[in-house]
Design a protein around this motif. Structure first.
Motif, short mmCIF file in Angstrom:
data_model
loop_
_atom_site.label_atom_id
_atom_site.label_comp_id
_atom_site.label_asym_id
_atom_site.label_seq_id
_atom_site.Cartn_x
_atom_site.Cartn_y
_atom_site.Cartn_z
N GLU A 166 -0.05 -29.83 10.02
CA GLU A 166 0.42 -28.58 10.63
C GLU A 166 -0.37 -27.05 10.78
N GLN A 167 -1.14 -26.39 11.22
CA GLN A 167 -1.57 -25.57 11.32
C GLN A 167 -1.89 -24.57 10.48
N THR A 168 -0.60 -24.04 10.88
CA THR A 168 -0.02 -23.03 10.31
C THR A 168 1.15 -23.45 9.49
N ASP A 169 2.02 -22.95 9.70
CA ASP A 169 3.47 -23.47 9.17
C ASP A 169 4.42 -24.21 9.37
N LEU A 170 5.62 -24.76 9.04
CA LEU A 170 6.56 -26.13 9.99
C LEU A 170 7.65 -24.28 10.77
N ALA A 171 7.65 -24.98 12.16
CA ALA A 171 8.59 -23.62 12.69
C ALA A 171 7.85 -22.78 13.16
N SER A 172 6.59 -22.94 13.16
CA SER A 172 6.37 -21.43 13.49
C SER A 172 5.92 -21.27 15.30
N GLY A 173 5.82 -22.18 15.37
CA GLY A 173 5.82 -22.22 17.29
C GLY A 173 6.78 -22.14 18.09
N ALA A 174 7.57 -22.98 18.86
CA ALA A 174 8.65 -22.74 19.80
C ALA A 174 10.11 -23.47 18.88
N SER A 175 9.36 -23.64 18.24
CA SER A 175 11.22 -24.59 17.29
C SER A 175 11.61 -23.23 16.45
N GLY A 176 10.32 -22.54 15.73
CA GLY A 176 11.06 -21.36 15.19
C GLY A 176 11.73 -20.54 15.78
N ALA A 177 11.42 -20.50 17.65
CA ALA A 177 11.80 -19.07 18.87
C ALA A 177 12.76 -19.64 19.47
N ALA A 178 13.28 -20.93 19.46
CA ALA A 178 14.38 -21.35 19.30
C ALA A 178 15.73 -21.04 19.49
N ALA A 179 16.69 -21.49 20.56
CA ALA A 179 18.34 -20.67 19.68
C ALA A 179 18.89 -21.49 19.46
N GLY A 180 18.65 -23.71 19.17
CA GLY A 180 19.03 -24.22 18.87
C GLY A 180 20.47 -24.86 19.35
#
Ligand SMILES: Cc1cc2nc3c(=O)[nH]c(=O)nc-3n(C[C@H](O)[C@H](O)[C@H](O)COP(=O)(O)OP(=O)(O)OC[C@H]3O[C@@H](n4cnc5c(N)ncnc54)[C@H](O)[C@@H]3O)c2cc1C
Length: 375
Positions: free
Chosen positions: A33-47
């Motif tokens: 992972e280039q930065t941190d876990l869930a730093s992309g779309a997954s960390g922005a989602a409503a779930g």
């Protein structure tokens, strides 16, 4: 099978789910992972795991969505046991309310056509959700729909993979995929070369850059989405409200996530002031007391969308050992569990019973281009 060296590029929900699934099957897995876990779309989602509310036009995708949603509750409990991380599973169901009698008729017809959900008359709706606006004409209630905290689920999966034997490399970028004689040999990273037998592209929007030097492609467009979080002093909503123009998702601590905008082709990071105003005023039409809640924060993310809106799941015919799990657009959290199962099967050379992956092949646009179908 088992014991192959597999590198997964990307520590979002898709890479983390797949990593956990593969390591459980005895494979030697590294998630990079280039930065941190869930730093992309997954960390922005409503779930939301809205397999029925989303109305997938593609019948196989609809099938996958329901299968995946139904796998998630057990998975959430399993990874909580291993990682200690609670993904905040909410099983209070989803409501799609009607503002007037015409909308109520449309929604009731949908229950019959789709054979999912039940109709709540206005009194039932008001009793279950007293903070909703007065005078609504009823709602579809879907008890099977669920929702989670997407960053927490991603972390729980990745740390469970690590606890089961996977290597988790954060702050490490994959800069190149190395191939020899049409076979994957490994990946070059910002920390050095990692040899492997199989590579999975699960880097979300932007991963395509790694394919260009190989003469391959899977087109992805970012579709920007913004969400607003407010916090109230008392609970305002039990079920998730999934209306035509907006959703309001109750989260732990009397928080409500209000989303989401949809701006195709926009890769900018910030949140537009106008989006915040629009989301809050639309949400307050459904829950008037929401105007007295505290504004907490707002954020943006980018849904990875393919030209036909379908994800890329499977192996590249032209390059042995190269696989994709990307482009899940609006539903990557929902589709994560079934994607991991199907791709792990394919990487072991097995089919997934009852599922045809043809529509999701990662090289489908490339083959059309080469065949002269696309111009
Ligand atoms: C506002 C919004 C709301 C949404 N709501 C929902 C919802 O309610 N339900 C739902 O199911 N879906 C939802 N989605 C969609 C969902 O977020 C995505 O489909 C899903 O997160 C995609 O997951 P991913 O793992 O493919 O990508 P990502 O989460 O973007 O993860 C990819 C990871 O790969 C890493 N990476 C990229 N390139 C490299 C590289 N070269 N080297 C190393 N690492 C790399 C990135 O840093 C990133 O962490 C929403 C999306 C948005 C934006």
């Amino acid at each position: 099978m088992g014991g192959r060296k597999i590198i997964i590029i990307g520590g979002g929900i898709i890479g983390s789910s797949l990593g956990y699934e593969l390591v459980k099957r005895g494979e030697s897995v590294t998630i990079v992972e280039q930065t941190d876990l869930a730093s992309g779309a997954s960390g922005a989602a409503a779930g939301m795991l809205a397999a029925d509310c989303e109305h997938f036009e593609h019948s196989e995708l609809q099938n996958l969505a329901r299968l995946s949603r139904d796998l998630i509750p057990a998975l959430v409990h399993e990874v909580k046991e291993i990682s200690g991380i609670d993904a905040g599973l909410n099983q209070q169901g989803f409501l799609t309310p009607a503002r007037d009698n015409l909308e109520a008729e449309e929604l009731q017809a949908r229950i019959i056509a789709e054979a999912t959900g039940q109709w709540w008359v206005p009194e039932q709706l008001a009793a279950a959700e007293p903070a909703l606006a007065k005078g609504l004409s009823g709602a579809i209630y879907r008890s099977e729909e669920i929702q989670v905290m997407p960053s927490k689920l991603t972390e729980a999966l990745a740390f469970s993979a690590q606890a089961t034997g996977a290597v988790l490399l954060r702050q490490t970028e994959v800069t190149r995929i190395q191939v020899h004689n049409k076979r994957v040999e490994g990946v070059q990273t910002s920390r050095g070369f990692l040899p492997c037998d199989q590579v999975v592209l699960a880097g979300g929007w932007g991963t395509e850059q790694l394919l260009q030097p190989l003469g391959l492609s899977f087109p992805l467009e970012p579709v920007k989405g913004e969400i607003v979080e407010v916090q109230s002093s008392v609970p305002l909503l039990q079920a998730t409200l999934y209306a035509k123009s907006i959703y309001i998702v109750p989260k732990p601590g009397n928080k409500l996530w209000i989303g989401a905008t949809s701006i195709p082709g926009d890769s900018s990071q910030g949140v537009f002031a106008d989006s915040i105003v629009r989301l809050i005023s639309e949400a307050a039409k459904w829950i008037p007391d929401l105007r007295h809640a505290q504004f907490e924060r707002a954020w943006a993310g980018h849904r990875p969308k393919s030209p036909d809106g379908l994800p890329y799941i499977g192996g590249f015919q032209e390059l042995q050992g190269l696989y994709a799990a990307a482009g899940h657009y609006r539903n990557g959290i929902l589709l994560s569990a079934i994607t991991a199962t199907m791709l792990a099967n394919e990487m072991e050379g097995k089919d997934t019973p009852g599922i045809n992956l043809d529509a999701f092949r990662p090289d489908r646009f490339q083959r059309q281009l080469e065949g002269g179908v696309l111009r």
